[in-house]
Design a protein around this motif. Structure first.
Motif, short mmCIF file in Angstrom:
data_model
loop_
_atom_site.label_atom_id
_atom_site.label_comp_id
_atom_site.label_asym_id
_atom_site.label_seq_id
_atom_site.Cartn_x
_atom_site.Cartn_y
_atom_site.Cartn_z
N VAL A 91 -87.49 -1.61 45.27
CA VAL A 91 -86.06 -1.78 45.41
C VAL A 91 -85.50 -0.84 44.84
CG1 VAL A 91 -84.05 -3.48 45.76
CG2 VAL A 91 -86.40 -4.10 46.11
N PRO A 92 -84.61 0.19 45.37
CA PRO A 92 -83.97 1.24 44.51
C PRO A 92 -82.82 0.33 43.64
CG PRO A 92 -84.00 1.90 46.92
CD PRO A 92 -84.58 0.32 46.75
N TYR A 93 -82.55 1.09 42.70
CA TYR A 93 -81.35 0.79 41.70
C TYR A 93 -80.23 0.51 42.39
CZ TYR A 93 -78.64 1.52 37.27
OH TYR A 93 -77.84 1.48 36.25
N VAL A 94 -79.91 1.24 43.24
CA VAL A 94 -78.46 1.54 43.70
C VAL A 94 -78.22 0.04 44.77
CG1 VAL A 94 -78.85 2.91 45.71
CG2 VAL A 94 -76.55 2.83 44.51
N GLN A 121 -80.25 -6.40 49.35
CA GLN A 121 -79.36 -6.40 50.86
C GLN A 121 -79.64 -4.72 51.28
OE1 GLN A 121 -77.35 -9.52 51.15
NE2 GLN A 121 -79.29 -10.02 50.20
N TRP A 122 -80.50 -4.70 51.89
CA TRP A 122 -80.94 -3.32 52.06
C TRP A 122 -79.86 -2.39 52.65
CZ3 TRP A 122 -85.09 -1.52 49.90
CH2 TRP A 122 -85.92 -2.18 49.54
N ARG A 123 -78.88 -2.70 53.27
CA ARG A 123 -77.94 -2.10 53.97
C ARG A 123 -76.59 -1.88 53.14
NH1 ARG A 123 -78.38 0.86 58.34
NH2 ARG A 123 -80.18 0.59 59.54
N LEU A 124 -76.66 -2.62 51.96
CA LEU A 124 -75.46 -2.49 50.98
C LEU A 124 -75.46 -1.96 49.64
CD1 LEU A 124 -72.59 -4.17 51.18
CD2 LEU A 124 -73.72 -6.04 50.31
N LEU A 125 -74.90 -1.20 49.16
CA LEU A 125 -75.00 -0.86 47.90
C LEU A 125 -74.19 -1.56 46.94
CD1 LEU A 125 -74.90 3.18 48.53
CD2 LEU A 125 -76.76 1.64 48.79
N ASN A 126 -74.72 -1.58 45.36
CA ASN A 126 -73.95 -2.10 44.28
C ASN A 126 -72.70 -1.48 43.91
OD1 ASN A 126 -73.45 -2.76 41.55
ND2 ASN A 126 -74.37 -4.70 42.17
N LEU A 170 -88.22 4.99 52.40
CA LEU A 170 -87.12 4.09 52.99
C LEU A 170 -86.34 4.63 54.16
CD1 LEU A 170 -86.09 2.95 49.56
CD2 LEU A 170 -87.02 1.20 51.29
N CYS A 171 -86.18 5.74 54.39
CA CYS A 171 -85.28 6.54 55.60
C CYS A 171 -85.61 6.13 56.77
CB CYS A 171 -85.26 7.93 55.51
SG CYS A 171 -84.38 8.53 53.91
N ARG A 187 -87.23 3.23 57.73
CA ARG A 187 -86.86 1.76 57.85
C ARG A 187 -85.58 1.71 57.66
NH1 ARG A 187 -89.71 -2.43 54.98
NH2 ARG A 187 -88.31 -4.20 54.19
N LEU A 188 -84.77 2.39 57.42
CA LEU A 188 -83.36 2.08 57.38
C LEU A 188 -82.82 2.89 58.66
CD1 LEU A 188 -82.03 2.40 53.81
CD2 LEU A 188 -82.46 0.20 55.11
N HIS A 189 -83.74 3.59 59.53
CA HIS A 189 -83.41 4.19 60.83
C HIS A 189 -82.46 5.34 60.51
CE1 HIS A 189 -85.37 1.34 63.23
NE2 HIS A 189 -84.93 0.32 62.42
N ILE A 190 -82.54 6.16 59.33
CA ILE A 190 -81.63 7.34 59.06
C ILE A 190 -82.30 8.55 59.08
CG2 ILE A 190 -79.79 6.14 58.11
CD1 ILE A 190 -80.86 6.44 55.29
N SER A 191 -81.81 9.78 59.50
CA SER A 191 -82.61 10.82 59.41
C SER A 191 -82.07 11.51 57.72
CB SER A 191 -82.17 11.75 60.55
OG SER A 191 -80.79 12.26 60.53
N SER A 192 -83.09 12.37 57.36
CA SER A 192 -82.49 12.92 56.10
C SER A 192 -83.23 14.48 55.75
CB SER A 192 -82.93 11.92 54.90
OG SER A 192 -84.55 11.76 55.07
N ALA A 193 -82.66 14.88 54.93
CA ALA A 193 -83.00 16.36 54.37
C ALA A 193 -82.95 16.47 52.83
CB ALA A 193 -82.02 17.18 55.12
N VAL A 194 -84.06 16.94 52.25
CA VAL A 194 -84.30 17.10 50.81
C VAL A 194 -83.74 18.58 50.38
CG1 VAL A 194 -85.77 17.23 49.00
CG2 VAL A 194 -86.46 15.97 50.76
#
Ligand SMILES: [Zn+2]
Length: 211
Positions: A12-15, A67-72, A137-138, A140-147
């Motif tokens: 679970v990411p920190y954020v 809360q996978w779609r919510l950031l603290n 995780l990307c 899983r969250l249905h998002i595309s990404s670039a490093v």
């Protein structure tokens, strides 16, 4: 014999926000020095405010279900201000190059018009060691990404909920969610409750080899 294969444990990411960190407190409008109204909580605390913006109150206990779609809000803010990694919470800046590794996602990035190589993002950096976990995780969250890597980042805006004064100075939601509000927008800032800090990243360059 039955062999049970456990699903790989997802870090679970920190954020990421947790269910035990949600606080149900609503601000209301109060008189502002110099005239006009602004949002505030009944019993103000120093860290309600940052960059002159009222932030949504959250706990930082890391208790409860992710809360996978919510950031603290507080941890997201801290990551953005200090270039911390969104996964482990440590400094993300690469000590050798001085550049900051950053995974840019379509949903959390937008171009700065007229400034190629610069952009706005609400997603924090990711340290080199955590890039693999973050990329996993990307999908899983249905998002595309670039490093990518960036030279530096500076706070410029917030994502916020917008309110207007109702009867008895009650804060009435205008129905506008996740509105991009610049930190120099003196008209709108007194009426918003910020959920995320947005930074402007400079000299964004693709870095697929980090992945
Ligand atoms: Zn990390």
């Amino acid at each position: 014999m039955t062999v049970t294969v456990a699903e790989p444990k997802i870090r679970v990411p920190y954020v990421i926000a947790r269910s035990g960190e949600i606080v149900n407190q609503h601000p209301r409008f109060v008189s502002k020095l110099g005239g006009g109204l602004r949002l505030a909580y009944d019993r103000p605390r120093p860290n309600d405010w940052a960059h002159g913006v009222l932030r949504v109150r959250v706990r930082t206990t890391r208790e409860g279900q992710p809360q996978w779609r919510l950031l603290n809000t507080r941890r997201q803010w801290e990551c953005m201000e200090k270039n911390l990694c969104q996964v482990c919470g440590e400094v993300a800046t690469d000590p050798v190059s001085g550049r900051i590794p950053w995974i840019m996602t379509e949903t959390a990035f937008r171009d700065v018009p007229g400034e190629p190589g610069n952009g706005y993002t609400s997603a924090p950096a990711t340290c080199r060691a955590c890039i693999g976990d973050a990329l996993a995780l990307c999908p899983r969250l249905h998002i595309s990404s670039a490093v990518c890597t960036v030279a530096y980042a500076e706070p410029v805006a917030v994502l916020a909920e917008v309110f207007q004064p109702g009867p008895g100075r009650r804060a009435v939601h205008t129905g506008e969610h996740n509105v991009f509000v610049r930190l120099d927008d003196e008209v709108l800032l007194p009426r918003v409750l910020a959920t995320q800090l947005i930074v402007k990243v400079h000299d964004l360059q693709p870095a697929p080899l980090l992945a």
